[in-house]
Motif scaffolding. Structure first.
Motif: not given
Lengths: 296, 296
Positions: A38-40, A87-88, A102-104
């Motif tokens: 949902r955040y994304a 992403m990294p 999102v990954h942070v």
């Protein structure tokens, strides 16, 4: 507020509601995954692809309720691609739509899974809502989205992008990359919107498709211009990133003036493709102008 | 070679051919991405899910050409999940099917993209081949696979698994995790196979579904037993990993004898669900025995 701006707000609001309804609640197990999904997706983004789906649906008299699902499906694919792209191992970016990526905000494993599940959710929406009178058309819509998203579309463009870092691409190679990376999904948004309504003739469909291809490229040319000219606060994502990463851009290849001319040419070509539709294509034409003139 | 073994070999070979045909060639641009996709999917695996689809299709007289596509679609989802699951943010594993994992053989960005594109490819296959006489049934098949793969299915199970590391799960919580993580896709394989043929009645469909649920759990119980008992060479993947990662397993929860009894009970329940079908369910019954008795 102009009538066009009011229409945009309405579509953006319908899209937000639809995305919120199709995604599981944030406390649904596993809660951290659903919260991240949902955040994304929610509360952010211009919703360019849903806007295109709605505008294209006006060509064929499509029901807005269908268009909301079709637009949401395309937006879910777009959102998943941003999560994974940030992403990294890919762009390793920390900021998206003015918020931590999102990954942070969560962690890399959650970002990986959330992106995966958002892609699946797009196909779930396309298969579980009634989107066309003819179910064969709806199955075709699934195929259009899959083709646009996969290794012959968006993922393929991202791969060309990835493997071109540090290399100089020719203009045709750069166009091919963007036709796949951004253009394929924009084209899918337009086609899905059209297919929610009454069938078009082959020649008409061809014109719409040509419009969509012009828009896909114009969108990317303008993105490259903004990446160079705008600041991070206005963009809501890290500015100047592509140049810093030595990524090929239209601005690098054509210069700033050349890139702006290219955008104007594509805008004109898009308008020409729509002309025979007359007033039915008004929204699409307005949207083309908005996409080229936007500042974020 | 027993007649069952010959049938397995035939299905595995058809599956391999179909997967090879639906995936773009390894030199198709971007070549590194397509090469990685083929590496992840081809020449490996027991193809348990396609075997289940083929065996289930015998219940409804389904055309093997359809079953090959349906089985391939499920296998593409399975393969993508392995690629992403093996990546450093998740299990960080280096060995899969006796070969280096995709992110080790290529790189993490390629593994991320290849997994993404393999998921899309599954939906492309399901939408672009004729798999059912009734196109509405085929659209339903898309929905079955999407539901099974997403955050209410496989991805959700992976999330519960991820967030449970270091915690003790109750038996019901462990079952819920596996019903989602492994069971959902195994169930989808069976249902997709059934839907390729003539329609079943509701009660019959219910029995098949119950069989599929038993098989999904049995498969995981046996996986946990093998993870403890077999060595890495036999498994083709790192053995003893779950115990080392302090992951909840059936063996940890029930003990080895309890886990073996659980597998036997699920096997018996699966057979009971098939009994009314008589000889039409022979392959499914044989496959249930194979899945419980396998050693890798």
């Amino acid at each position: 507020m102009s009538e066009f701006k009011a229409w945009m707000r309405d579509v953006q609001s319908r899209t937000e509601d639809t995305l919120s309804a199709v995604l599981p609640p944030a406390n649904h197990l596993p809660a951290r995954l659903h919260d991240a999904m949902r955040y994304a997706v929610l509360d952010g983004g211009k919703r360019v692809r849903p806007l295109l789906a709605f505008a294209a649906g006006e060509l064929t008299g499509a029901d807005p309720r269908r268009l909301a699902y079709a637009g949401a499906a395309v937006e879910l694919i777009h959102a998943y691609s941003l999560v994974h792209d940030d992403m990294p191992p890919m762009d390793n970016d920390v900021l998206r739509r003015g918020k931590p990526t999102v990954h942070v905000q969560y962690d890399e494993a959650t970002a990986l899974l959330a992106g995966d599940a958002l892609q699946t959710a797009a196909f779930e929406v396309l298969s579980q809502q009634v989107l066309a009178d003819d179910v064969a058309v709806q199955l075709k819509m699934v195929g259009i989205l899959a083709r646009a998203a996969g290794s012959n579309g968006m993922c393929g463009g991202q791969g060309i992008d990835l493997y071109s870092v540090g290399h100089t691409l020719s203009l045709p190679a750069l166009e091919m990359m963007h036709i796949l990376k951004t253009g394929a999904l924009i084209r899918a948004a337009v086609l899905l919107g059209v297919h929610c309504g009454q069938p078009l003739g082959d020649a008409e469909l061809e014109r719409v498709d040509h419009f969509a291809k012009c828009m896909g490229l114009a969108f990317q040319v303008v993105d490259d211009i903004l990446d160079e000219e705008a600041d991070t606060a206005t963009l809501g994502k890290t500015a100047g990133k592509d140049a810093a990463n030595n990524k090929p851009t239209y601005v690098a290849l054509l210069g700033m003036a050349g890139a702006k001319q290219k955008a104007a040419e594509l805008q004109a070509e898009a308008h020409a493709a729509l002309a025979p539709f007359g007033d039915r294509a008004r929204r699409l034409a307005e949207l083309a102008d908005y996409i080229v003139a936007r500042n974020n």
